[in-house]
Design an enzyme around this catalytic site. Structure first.
Site, mmCIF file in Angstrom:
data_model
loop_
_atom_site.group_PDB
_atom_site.id
_atom_site.type_symbol
_atom_site.label_atom_id
_atom_site.label_comp_id
_atom_site.label_asym_id
_atom_site.label_seq_id
_atom_site.Cartn_x
_atom_site.Cartn_y
_atom_site.Cartn_z
ATOM 1 N N ASP A 350 68.201 59.626 57.620
ATOM 2 C CA ASP A 350 67.649 59.422 58.948
ATOM 3 C C ASP A 350 68.095 60.595 59.809
ATOM 4 O O ASP A 350 69.268 60.961 59.818
ATOM 5 C CB ASP A 350 68.153 58.107 59.535
ATOM 6 C CG ASP A 350 67.632 57.883 60.931
ATOM 7 O OD1 ASP A 350 66.412 57.901 61.127
ATOM 8 O OD2 ASP A 350 68.468 57.715 61.844
ATOM 9 N N THR A 352 68.199 61.218 63.228
ATOM 10 C CA THR A 352 69.060 60.965 64.374
ATOM 11 C C THR A 352 70.365 60.322 63.934
ATOM 12 O O THR A 352 70.369 59.295 63.256
ATOM 13 C CB THR A 352 68.348 60.047 65.391
ATOM 14 O OG1 THR A 352 67.101 60.623 65.731
ATOM 15 C CG2 THR A 352 69.198 59.882 66.641
ATOM 16 N N ASP A 592 72.136 54.971 61.046
ATOM 17 C CA ASP A 592 73.081 54.366 61.986
ATOM 18 C C ASP A 592 72.414 53.425 62.971
ATOM 19 O O ASP A 592 73.085 52.744 63.727
ATOM 20 C CB ASP A 592 73.840 55.457 62.755
ATOM 21 C CG ASP A 592 72.928 56.277 63.657
ATOM 22 O OD1 ASP A 592 71.689 56.173 63.503
ATOM 23 O OD2 ASP A 592 73.440 57.031 64.496
#
Length: 836
Positions: A350, A352, A592
């Site tokens: 991911d 970000t 996250d």
């Protein structure tokens, strides 16, 4: 239970299903049925009264909390990261092989001198080492679990504060925000566009819109919005409480390494039974030897069949890995994750929080359609202040325009959703003019495909910048028409902070033939620009996930050919993981945010950042508490060390098992005395397996992890054991014919022991390759230690080893040399004929 909280429909049945239909809040949400009275969901064991209206917002008082604690109405489910001390001791002491050896040890105390009972003391030492190392690992894990433990926000006496999960009491008012995990069962007291994902409990993918009076269950998590709920069930009464416990626990199951060893031990056990019976009959009945001597030699034949140290060294290797990773602030919630990540050949990242740092900065504001910049700044400042739990983008906007915001009452708010790709707020700017409704989100979602502004957005995205569109909504915020009729007002340009170590980490994976796939909800061109800056191969060929085929096979093909994917929804991330797995890939997923939870849950290895949401940390197998993506190569290296080294030592242990079984069969068939006493094989095992295996199991090892553990071990252990057994028995038979007269058994045994040691040390020399200075030193030191036993009179007497004459000892050496040549040939042949 031995599974983590990676469960769809297993486990306890949830409370009765609630009727629900399609809600109006967003395209992928649903709404519960009629609101449930706050008092309807009462704990049958510890009933509580529905909270009074005044207490709905203030929570319990200190006196009420103390009263609940006194009654034991506390959330006392232990959150553990490892087995308890008693479980560790039992797991290491009470094993099948320890029981067998323990019985044989007791027998030997009555029939043989102390030197023939040494094998029992070795087992005690090995078991002690295993317990100590696992207790060290437990201490490390428990300490890290406390650091990474989610601390829910609880309102008491009108004040909100973070407390430990174990301090929650019945009736507490617990606040919720995006990404928060519901830690106990309860009833919603406050809801602000609160959407909860219950897929980890029910398997239902769509988030559920919750309203005051609705029930929430432990194990679910917040996707959008916020609110608060009263705890109605705590501790072990809470639904899925055991899942919360298991999610923070490591186990030694569900790994190819452990399963392979279990398979080997199962066959070894079945092989031992008839072999041991045949040996007992040949020594006690056929030969009719001295009873005590026969018992001693029978035990000497049975003990080496048991690869007792293999399980121990595997556990120790894993435990040492946990300790090493713990020093790097890596929490391993399931021990096989160390091994699993070493086998991964595709890692889905991911963007970000993984490739970029969590924070962002507003670099530019571009008004559109003649909009007044000062007014736009006021709107942005007001939107930034409207969300009590802003994401990274909104935090940057709030920081940039806090001083410009209009002090307007908020009449409605729409939290950001990764499904919608936008958030919104409505304000009462002027009395009597009605509310002004605003949306803030992805330009390619809020604008039509032919809007000329998108060309400007693409130019910014190609620079690796993130662009948000501020638009006036054309309808109510929660209406599906809000986005389609939006009037653009300004572009907000955000600059993302790249992680300084991300490029090196991507280069490491590329060098290890691990394919990296960047999967993000952001604009594909922007994500591709960021990946290109970090040197990811194929970053120029970006794919908009909205154009991906829906079929699993077609999607898998697109995923294998592409490297960067943008505008990916949470459900698509999950589907992409499944598509890659359908092609035989071992997939790791990092993330996250709450939008990563479903994919983390389904991936072979889920990796969460320590700063991530509670939900991602709960389902991930590895948590990087230091939030550093650069730690992943260390985890991979630790897994490779464990797999490669255990493969080495397993070959040593099983070679011993094979030659022990073969010797027992040959002794029974030829009707001769078993050549060895337990002391002889204890000496051989210690010098050729025990001490070397301990060093080899903990040594650095960068070999790439390979599948088929059992096949890879047995292809070398079986021929090595057969060659060692045949060479040893040949020496023994020649010695029986060479020596004559009474009391020649000791000389015959010494010659056979010399051959077996030399062949076994050559197996060790092969296993120790490729050579380093310390591995060469290890082999030489074991050889020297055996020579010391042969030349020191006291040690000769202790181990009943004395070479007689010159012919037979040199014959034993010659046979060992021929056998070592056969070993070299077989190992190379097996490497060609049976590649891993």
């Amino acid at each position: 239970m031995t599974q983590r909280a990676k469960i769809d429909t297993d486990g306890p049945e949830p409370p009765g299903p609630e009727p629900h239909g399609r809600g109006s809040h967003g395209p992928a949400t649903r709404q519960d049925g009629p609101a449930i009275d706050a008092g309807a969901e009462l704990d049958p064991v510890h009933p509580i009264k529905p909270p009074e209206p005044a207490s709905r917002h203030t929570g319990l008082t200190s006196a009420e909390v103390a009263e609940h604690v006194a009654r034991g109405e506390v959330n006392d489910v232990p959150v553990r990261s490892s087995r308890s001390t008693s479980e560790i001791v039992r797991g290491n002491v009470f094993t099948r092989f320890n029981a067998i050896i323990g019985v044989l040890w007791v027998i030997m105390f009555f029939v043989a001198p102390i030197q023939d009972t040494l094998f029992g003391f070795v087992i005690i030492a090995n078991t002690g080492i295993g317990i100590i190392q696992e207790l060290r690992a437990k201490k490390t894990l428990d300490g890290l679990a406390v650091i990474g433990e989610a601390k829910p926000t609880v309102r008491r006496d009108g004040v909100a504060a973070e407390i430990s999960t174990s301090e929650i009491v019945l009736g507490d008012l617990i606040e919720l925000g995006p990404g928060d995990k519901v830690v106990v069962d309860g009833v919603v007291a406050e809801a602000d566009s609160l959407e909860i994902d219950e897929s980890l409990l029910t398997g239902e993918a769509d988030p559920v819109l919750k309203r005051p009076g609705d029930t929430v269950m432990s194990g679910s998590f917040v996707v959008v919005g916020g609110g608060a709920f009263h705890a109605t069930k705590v501790g072990r009464d809470a639904y899925a409480a055991q899942l919360a416990e298991e999610a923070s626990r490591f186990t030694l199951v569900d790994s190819e390494l452990r399963n392979g060893i279990s398979t080997i031990l199962k066959y070894v056990t079945w092989m031992m039974i008839p072999t041991a019976l045949g040996l007992i009959l040949s020594q006690l009945v056929v030969k009719q030897n001295d009873f005590k001597n026969s018992i001693a030699r029978t035990v000497g034949g049975i003990v080496p069949m048991i690869p007792e140290g293999l399980v121990l060294l595997t556990s120790v290797a894993f435990a040492i890995g946990v300790i090493r990773l713990g020093r790097m602030k890596v929490l391993v919630q399931e021990l096989p994750a160390i091994e699993g990540l070493a086998r991964v050949n595709v890692v889905c990242l991911d963007k970000t929080g993984t490739l970029t740092e969590g924070g962002m900065d507003v670099s530019e504001l571009r008004p559109l359609g003649g909009a007044d910049e000062a007014y736009v700044r006021q709107v942005l400042g007001a939107i930034g202040a409207s969300d009590s739990r802003p994401n990274a983008s909104l935090t940057a906007i709030n920081d940039a325009y806090r001083g410009d915001r209009g002090e307007w009452p908020v009449t409605a708010a729409l939290p950001f959703s990764s499904v919608r790709k936008y958030s919104g707020a409505a304000f009462e700017e002027k009395a009597g003019d009605g509310p002004s409704r605003w949306l803030l989100g992805a330009p390619d979602v809020l604008l039509g495909e032919d809007d000329p502004t998108l060309a400007e957005v693409d130019d910014l995205n190609r620079q690796g910048l993130r662009v948000l569109l501020l638009a006036r909504a054309g309808a109510e915020l929660d209406s599906p028409e809000a986005a389609s009729g939006a009037e653009p007002a300004a572009l907000v340009v955000l600059e993302q902070r790249l992680r300084p170590d991300a490029a090196d980490t991507l280069a490491y994976f590329a060098g290890q033939d691990v394919a990296a796939k960047v999967i993000s909800g952001d604009n594909a061109v922007s994500v591709g620009a960021v990946a290109a800056k970090l040197g990811l191969a194929g970053a120029e060929n970006t794919v908009d996930a909205r154009r991906l085929p829906a079929g699993q096979e077609e999607m898998a093909g697109a995923l294998e050919s592409g490297a960067v994917f943008g505008r990916v929804t949470p459900q698509q991330k999950r589907d992409m993981v499944g598509a890659l797995q359908s092609r035989g890939h071992t997939v790791a997923m990092t993330g996250d945010g709450v939008n990563d939870v479903l994919a983390l849950k389904d991936a072979d290895i889920g990796v969460s950042m320590g700063s991530g949401s509670e939900a991602t940390r709960a389902v991930a197998q590895i948590v990087l508490l230091n939030n550093s993506f650069a730690t992943l190569p260390s985890v991979v290296a630790e897994g490779r060390r464990v797999i490669g080294n255990i493969t080495r030592v397993a070959t040593l242990f099983l070679t011993k098992t094979v030659y022990s079984v073969l010797l027992a069969i040959l002794v029974a068939c030829f009707q001769v005395e078993y050549p060895f006493l337990p002391r002889h094989l204890t000496l051989l095992s210690t010098l050729t397996i025990g001490i070397p295996a301990f060093f080899l199991a903990l040594a650095p090892n960068t070999e790439r992890a390979q599948p088929n553990f059992v096949r890879r071990v047995m292809r070398y252990a079986i021929p090595s054991g057969l060659i060692a057994g045949i060479a040893t028995f040949a020496t023994y038979l020649i010695a029986r014919n060479y020596y004559s007269g009474p009391n020649t058994l000791e000389a015959e045994t010494s010659a056979a022991t010399l051959t077996l040691f030399l062949v076994s040390i050559w197996v060790l020399a092969i296993v120790a390759r490729p050579y380093t200075w310390w591995r060469v030193g290890l082999v030489i030191s074991m050889l020297v230690a055996f020579l010391v036993v042969l030349v020191v009179p006291a040690l000769q007497h202790f181990f009943a080893l004395k070479l007689v004459g010159a012919v037979m000892p040199w014959t034993a050496v010659a046979i060992a040399v021929v056998a070592s040549g056969a070993l070299e040939y077989c190992w190379r042949l097996m490497g060609r004929k049976m590649p891993a």
